[in-house]
Scaffold this motif. Structure first.
Motif, PDB file in Angstrom:
ATOM      1  N   THR A 172      38.155   2.711 132.064  1.00 33.03           N
ATOM      2  CA  THR A 172      38.036   2.048 133.348  1.00 33.03           C
ATOM      3  C   THR A 172      39.398   1.541 133.801  1.00 33.03           C
ATOM      4  OG1 THR A 172      35.745   1.437 132.913  1.00 33.03           O
ATOM      5  CG2 THR A 172      36.884   0.152 134.558  1.00 33.03           C
ATOM      6  N   THR A 210      46.974  -5.314 138.571  1.00 30.86           N
ATOM      7  CA  THR A 210      45.808  -5.112 137.708  1.00 30.86           C
ATOM      8  C   THR A 210      46.005  -5.814 136.371  1.00 30.86           C
ATOM      9  OG1 THR A 210      45.495  -2.963 138.759  1.00 30.86           O
ATOM     10  CG2 THR A 210      44.269  -3.372 136.732  1.00 30.86           C
ATOM     11  N   ARG A 246      33.224  -5.042 138.632  1.00 31.96           N
ATOM     12  CA  ARG A 246      33.550  -5.133 137.203  1.00 31.96           C
ATOM     13  C   ARG A 246      34.453  -6.318 136.862  1.00 31.96           C
ATOM     14  NH1 ARG A 246      34.688   1.277 136.600  1.00 31.96           N
ATOM     15  NH2 ARG A 246      35.421   0.831 138.727  1.00 31.96           N
ATOM     16  N   SER A 256      34.044  -4.482 146.597  1.00 28.85           N
ATOM     17  CA  SER A 256      34.023  -3.077 146.213  1.00 28.85           C
ATOM     18  C   SER A 256      34.177  -2.863 144.714  1.00 28.85           C
ATOM     19  CB  SER A 256      35.146  -2.332 146.940  1.00 28.85           C
ATOM     20  OG  SER A 256      36.411  -2.872 146.570  1.00 28.85           O
ATOM     21  N   GLU A 257      34.433  -3.941 143.945  1.00 29.43           N
ATOM     22  CA  GLU A 257      34.672  -3.772 142.508  1.00 29.43           C
ATOM     23  C   GLU A 257      34.015  -4.900 141.714  1.00 29.43           C
ATOM     24  OE1 GLU A 257      34.690  -2.570 139.516  1.00 29.43           O
ATOM     25  OE2 GLU A 257      35.971  -1.123 140.549  1.00 29.43           O
TER      26      GLU A 257
END
Length: 437
Positions: free
Chosen positions: A98, A60, A81, A78-79
């Motif tokens: 987040t 990450t 952002r 699925s993400e």
């Protein structure tokens, strides 16, 4: 911060199945049992857990810095952002509650906390369990890791600040918003680690990520390599060169010599979170188009670190035709620090001290290694910094440096804006769990 630690120990470590000696919860009675009259096995488990913990959310962290620094796009069905918040799409901004900040930020303090538990355990360790020289090695390793983990967090938040890790988890200090002060604390931890490792005896096991650096002399070299990076960030050029001379810096050595986070597909271990099958769909890490477009002709780094896809990947107005291939398998290691970076740190310090011939020798070591002719540009500080940043961009691609480098040199405004409403962020926000204390 207490809430933050509870969160990571109660949730994130469940996800990672309490890998390799990590403590389930750092606020439970289990800790008390470990720090009172520990066995050698207890101490070994604490070391192994701290090393293993450095891997938590490293993917990450690298994804975030890579997207912010326009090194890559992270396409994930699925993400969303990764392509909205992280690129400032439309009215989006970075969210302080987040995963892309809360998870890596918390994971770093988790490691620091485990290191403090190790140091607390050493206070009641019997001499027949560990000699004084062996205790010094445990303590020096712990201090080194604390400094390194704090460095990663202030890399993310910069002038939004970070807390200095402390032994007393019930009495945490304030958030320090001056990144220079935080970096000074990083150096204090690293210097303490060096002092304790000096004259010590290492008996604890380390993974193959530390191959070649598992004894006291090797750990000091690792410590000094991280210190050199920090001194360059602090513009302490002469001190950086001193640290490099005490590290594993080798102008003529192998570029990939260094310390790594190790991964495997063995049961109960962690696999490399950055690996994705080339030509995947749905989940993709693809190079920013400028990575190939702006490379000097003949530079082999573009093909060593990326590969052309069979068909271009596109999402929400962003397109790339190159996959990231730095990590060829689920067992591939992820670099913490390599000799190639140290050579470039040496070049930077020499440029900043106007010692241009030495800098050019180092830059040519990198250029020639990657199929480029020796440097033939202007011999001025400005021109050599441009050359340095080019080589840092391509040599250290997706190792967590480009966004920080451009921030250090006030060049974030040179990063490309791919969509009309996108933004370039200069720092992450402090996690909400920190600001609520």
């Amino acid at each position: 911060m207490k809430k933050l630690i509870v969160y990571i120990s109660g949730l994130l470590l469940v996800v990672s199945a309490c890998q390799k000696g990590e403590i389930n919860s750092l606020n439970t009675p289990v800790v008390g049992g470990i720090v009172v009259n520990p066995s050698k096995s207890d101490l070994f488990n604490l070391v192994t857990g701290a090393e293993s913990g450095m891997r938590n959310n490293v993917g990450t962290y690298l994804d975030g810095l890579g997207v912010l620094g326009r090194e890559m796009y992270r396409f994930a069905g699925s993400e969303p952002r990764w392509t909205t918040d992280m690129l400032g799409g439309g009215t989006k901004t970075l969210d302080n509650n987040t995963f892309y900040i809360t998870n890596p930020y918390a994971a770093r303090y988790q490691v620091a906390r485990q290191c403090f538990i190790l140091m607390e355990a050493l206070k009641t360790t019997r001499n027949e369990v560990a000699t004084d020289a062996q205790k010094k090695a445990f303590k020096g390793f712990a201090e080194t890791l604390i400094g390194y983990q704090l460095l990663l967090n202030i890399n993310m938040t910069d002038s939004n600040g970070a807390r200095i890790p402390v032994a007393d988890n019930a009495n945490l200090g304030p958030i320090i918003t001056d990144p220079g002060v935080v970096l000074d604390s990083v150096i204090k931890f690293l210097d303490a680690g060096k002092a304790d490792l000096t004259g010590s005896e290492v008996v604890f096991p380390l993974s193959e990520g530390f191959a070649g650096f598992k004894d006291a002399a090797g750990l000091i070299k690792f410590n000094r390599a991280i210190a050199a990076r920090v001194h360059v960030y602090r513009k302490n050029w002469a001190t950086a060169l001193t640290a490099l001379n005490e590290s594993f810096f080798d102008l003529n050595g192998l570029l990939n010599t260094g310390v790594y986070n190790a991964f495997s597909t063995n049961g109960g271990d962690l696999s490399n979170p950055m690996y994705l099958q080339p030509n995947s769909t749905g989940e993709m890490r693809v190079a920013h188009p400028t990575f190939a477009a702006e490379v000097i002709s003949g530079d082999d780094r573009v093909d060593k670190k990326t590969s052309v896809r069979s068909s271009a990947a596109s999402s929400v107005g962003l397109t790339s035709n190159r996959d990231l291939t730095l990590w060829p398998s689920l067992s591939a290691p992820i670099s913490i620090i390599r000799n190639e970076e140290l050579i470039l740190l040496y070049a930077e310090a020499k440029i900043q001290q106007n010692q241009f011939p030495d800098a050019i020798v180092a830059l040519n070591r990198i250029r020639v290694s990657h199929n480029l002719a020796p440097y033939a540009g202007a011999v001025t500080q400005a021109a050599l910094i441009t050359e340095l940043l080019y080589n840092r961009r391509y040599s250290l691609f997706m190792e967590g440096h480009r966004w920080i480098d451009l921030r250090r040199y006030k060049l974030l405004n040179t990063l490309p804006i791919d969509r009309p409403d996108d933004d370039v962020w200069s720092r992450y926000p402090i996690p909400m769990s920190e600001t609520n204390q």
